[in-house]
Design a protein around this motif. Structure first.
Motif, short mmCIF file in Angstrom:
data_model
loop_
_atom_site.label_atom_id
_atom_site.label_comp_id
_atom_site.label_asym_id
_atom_site.label_seq_id
_atom_site.Cartn_x
_atom_site.Cartn_y
_atom_site.Cartn_z
N ILE A 112 0.79 -1.32 0.08
CA ILE A 112 0.01 -0.20 0.11
C ILE A 112 1.04 1.36 0.06
O ILE A 112 1.97 1.26 0.27
CB ILE A 112 -0.96 -0.11 1.29
N TYR A 113 0.23 2.17 -0.38
CA TYR A 113 0.89 3.63 -0.29
C TYR A 113 1.40 3.98 0.95
O TYR A 113 0.73 3.81 1.96
CB TYR A 113 -0.23 4.60 -0.83
N GLY A 114 2.63 4.44 0.84
CA GLY A 114 3.35 4.31 2.24
C GLY A 114 2.80 5.36 3.44
O GLY A 114 2.52 4.86 4.34
N LEU A 157 -6.11 -2.58 0.02
CA LEU A 157 -5.00 -2.73 -0.90
C LEU A 157 -4.88 -1.70 -2.11
O LEU A 157 -6.06 -1.08 -2.48
CB LEU A 157 -5.10 -4.03 -1.81
N ASP A 158 -3.86 -1.63 -2.53
CA ASP A 158 -3.61 -0.46 -3.67
C ASP A 158 -3.45 -1.59 -4.96
O ASP A 158 -2.66 -2.64 -4.88
CB ASP A 158 -2.25 0.12 -3.83
N ASN A 159 -3.80 -1.45 -5.98
CA ASN A 159 -3.96 -2.21 -7.23
C ASN A 159 -3.67 -1.47 -8.51
O ASN A 159 -4.53 -0.66 -8.97
CB ASN A 159 -4.80 -3.34 -7.29
N ASN A 188 -7.61 2.96 -5.90
CA ASN A 188 -7.59 3.13 -7.57
C ASN A 188 -6.98 4.32 -8.16
O ASN A 188 -7.52 4.74 -9.16
CB ASN A 188 -9.20 3.00 -7.72
N THR A 189 -6.16 5.01 -7.25
CA THR A 189 -5.44 6.28 -8.07
C THR A 189 -4.67 5.80 -9.22
O THR A 189 -5.02 6.69 -10.42
CB THR A 189 -4.45 6.91 -7.07
N TRP A 190 -4.12 4.75 -9.44
CA TRP A 190 -3.47 4.47 -10.62
C TRP A 190 -4.62 3.95 -11.80
O TRP A 190 -4.32 4.45 -12.86
CB TRP A 190 -2.43 2.96 -10.37
N THR A 211 -6.01 14.25 -7.07
CA THR A 211 -4.43 14.87 -7.06
C THR A 211 -3.84 14.69 -8.31
O THR A 211 -3.05 15.57 -9.09
CB THR A 211 -3.57 14.69 -5.93
N LYS A 212 -3.68 13.32 -8.75
CA LYS A 212 -2.95 13.04 -9.81
C LYS A 212 -3.36 13.05 -11.28
O LYS A 212 -3.71 14.24 -11.55
CB LYS A 212 -2.74 11.28 -9.52
N TYR A 213 -3.96 11.95 -12.02
CA TYR A 213 -4.11 12.36 -13.43
C TYR A 213 -5.57 13.08 -13.78
O TYR A 213 -5.74 13.94 -14.55
CB TYR A 213 -4.59 11.19 -14.26
N ILE A 220 -3.28 21.00 -7.54
CA ILE A 220 -4.60 20.78 -6.80
C ILE A 220 -4.38 19.65 -5.95
O ILE A 220 -3.93 18.35 -6.54
CB ILE A 220 -6.00 20.63 -7.59
N THR A 221 -4.68 19.38 -4.62
CA THR A 221 -4.95 18.13 -4.11
C THR A 221 -6.18 18.10 -3.65
O THR A 221 -7.00 18.66 -3.33
CB THR A 221 -4.19 18.15 -2.79
N MET A 222 -6.75 16.75 -3.98
CA MET A 222 -7.97 16.16 -3.71
C MET A 222 -8.35 14.73 -3.79
O MET A 222 -7.79 13.94 -4.30
CB MET A 222 -9.14 16.99 -4.55
N GLY A 223 -9.28 14.11 -2.79
CA GLY A 223 -9.27 12.85 -2.97
C GLY A 223 -10.90 12.51 -2.93
O GLY A 223 -11.67 13.08 -2.91
N SER A 341 4.29 13.26 -6.25
CA SER A 341 3.22 13.18 -6.92
C SER A 341 3.29 12.55 -8.40
O SER A 341 4.54 12.40 -9.00
CB SER A 341 2.31 14.49 -7.09
N TRP A 342 2.29 12.50 -9.23
CA TRP A 342 2.38 12.37 -10.80
C TRP A 342 1.19 12.73 -11.28
O TRP A 342 0.22 12.86 -10.68
CB TRP A 342 2.68 10.91 -10.70
N GLY A 343 0.97 12.37 -12.78
CA GLY A 343 -0.42 12.55 -13.28
C GLY A 343 -0.45 13.70 -13.85
O GLY A 343 -1.58 14.16 -14.33
C1 LIG Z 1 -0.61 10.52 -4.25
C2 LIG Z 1 -1.38 9.35 -3.84
C3 LIG Z 1 -2.17 9.33 -2.55
C4 LIG Z 1 -2.43 10.78 -1.99
O1 LIG Z 1 -2.92 11.57 -2.55
P1 LIG Z 1 -2.69 13.09 -1.70
O2 LIG Z 1 -3.77 14.09 -2.54
O3 LIG Z 1 -1.25 13.45 -2.24
O4 LIG Z 1 -2.84 13.05 -0.36
C5 LIG Z 1 -3.14 8.05 -2.52
N1 LIG Z 1 -2.73 6.94 -3.04
C6 LIG Z 1 -1.84 6.98 -4.23
C7 LIG Z 1 -1.62 5.64 -4.81
C8 LIG Z 1 -1.21 8.08 -4.27
O5 LIG Z 1 -0.33 7.76 -5.58
#
Ligand SMILES: *Cc1c(COP(=O)(O)O)cnc(C)c1O
Length: 394
Positions: A112-114, A157-159, A188-190, A211-213, A220-223, A341-343
């Motif tokens: 999982i994400y650190g 999990l992260d997948n 499911n960020t990836w 935040t990513k793609y 921006i950050t958001m979840g 970060s990325w995306g």
């Molecule tokens: C970046 C990231 C997060 C956290 O997102 P933030 O908006 O930076 O808090 C969580 N999970 C994954 C897989 C990420 O890459």
């Protein structure tokens, strides 16, 4: 990503055409106070909210702008309800806080994400939640089945897994967890924006770092948390109990990012494949970790469960290259930025401690390929590899 997804990304949550009065995009509504017609109207709205209706009653409980983004995400993820959070990490923390109570057991993937692991180890464990890690990759489903207890409330999990991009068999994990009454949550960020649909594969909760793609412009950050009907209402109510909210200005921009994410991701992916084809021919590159490659151990699962790939992957350098060579390579880049970060639209590189997640071999570099010309990126990578080579002989 399918063509239907591309259409959905463009059309989800758009206002109906008015009589020459409506803009293409939902309006940006800023609010704390919302005004009511009368005390009885106020009471009625309160009742509707208590019954689970997402009504516009107070700015901190969402605005038409944040609702539009939530609806679009529910449609893309295939869930019944989505809630927004100020960061991806806050979305993860909310799932833990809302689902787990002292005495519960949670199974977390090794990969999982650190920072999610830090929540488990430094916050949940001291508060009496039993956190246990299970084996990554091919062994995951059997290991989850073996570790489930009567008190297991959540499998998380992260997948693919963070940084090393190994895949787990989500349908098999969900099948093992269901009879125990354990929920399954996936970061499911990836796979966001239609590459992967955890809820359709048996998960109960899907989390995205927007935040990513999806936001896509590194500003921006958001979840988000999208869930199936079994748990969505609880997650939604608890997010308001805990005062979670996002700025409508940010939500407006994330929704704008969503409109073009398919095009940006497809272009970045095409660039990544060109860059990877070159990297695979370099003697100093030991491995490319990316499930879209036929040589990757997760490729069969990726083909079965994913609709595409993005442009985030890792490489390892051939030993005797060590951390010093990975550092030299990254420090020599002129186009790949050094940053978290990325995306976004731009390329980025980061290195992680050698041996992270038990990975054997040389030092690891995670690359995000952006929208620059791949020929320029390859030139930059060649410059980096030359610096690593010189550092090895120097
Ligand atoms: C970046 C990231 C997060 C956290 O997102 P933030 O908006 O930076 O808090 C969580 N999970 C994954 C897989 C990420 O890459």
């Amino acid at each position: 990503m399918t063509d239907r997804d591309k259409t959905r990304l463009v059309h989800a949550s758009r206002p109906a055409p008015g009589e020459g009065t409506s803009a293409v995009n939902p309006p940006l509504t800023r609010a704390s106070t919302v005004l009511y017609r009368s005390t009885s109207h106020l009471r009625e709205m309160g009742r509707r909210r208590a019954a689970g209706e997402r009504a516009f009653t107070y700015g901190a409980k969402g605005t038409p702008t944040t609702f539009a983004l939530e609806d679009a995400l529910s449609e893309i993820e295939g869930g019944s309800r989505t809630q927004l959070f100020p960061t991806g990490l806050a979305a993860i923390a909310h799932v833990f806080l809302s689902v787990l109570k002292p005495g519960d057991h949670v199974l977390l993937a090794e990969t999982i994400y650190g920072p999610a692991r830090v929540i488990a180890d430094d916050y949940l464990t001291p508060r009496g939640v039993h956190c246990e890690y299970y084996a990554p990759g091919d062994a995951a489903a059997a290991d989850v089945a073996a570790r489930l207890r009567p008190t297991t409330r959540l499998v998380y999990l992260d997948n693919p897994g963070s940084i090393i991009f190994d895949l787990q068999d989500l349908p098999a994990i969900a099948e093992a967890a269901k009879p125990h009454g354990a929920l399954v949550a996936v970061d499911n960020t990836w796979g966001a924006a239609g590459l992967y649909r955890p809820l359709a594969l048996g998960a109960d909760i899907s989390i995205i770092a927007l935040t990513k793609y999806i936001a896509g412009h590194s500003d921006i950050t958001m979840g988000s948390v999208t869930a199936n009907p079994g748990i969505a209402d609880q997650l939604w109510r608890d997010s308001h109990v805990l005062g979670q909210t996002v700025s409508p200005d940010d939500a407006y921009l994330v929704l704008r990012g969503l409109r073009t994410v398919a095009a940006r991701m497809a272009q970045s992916h095409a660039h990544a494949m060109e860059v990877i084809a070159w990297l695979e021919r370099q003697p100093l590159v030991e491995r490319v970790l990316f499930p879209a490659l036929p040589s990757d151990p997760g490729h069969a699962l990726w083909k079965r469960d994913f609709a595409g790939a993005n442009s985030l992957f890792s490489i390892t350098l051939q030993p005797p290259c060590g951390q010093a060579q990975a550092d030299a390579m990254i420090d020599a880049f002129r186009l790949f930025g050094i940053g978290a970060s990325w995306g976004g639209f731009e390329s980025l590189a980061l290195t992680y401690p050698q041996g992270i997640r038990g990975l054997q071999g040389g030092p690891l570099i995670r690359l995000h390929v952006g929208l620059e010309d791949p020929a320029d990126l390859i030139e930059d990578l060649a410059r980096g590899l030359e610096a690593a080579r010189q550092s090895l002989s120097g």
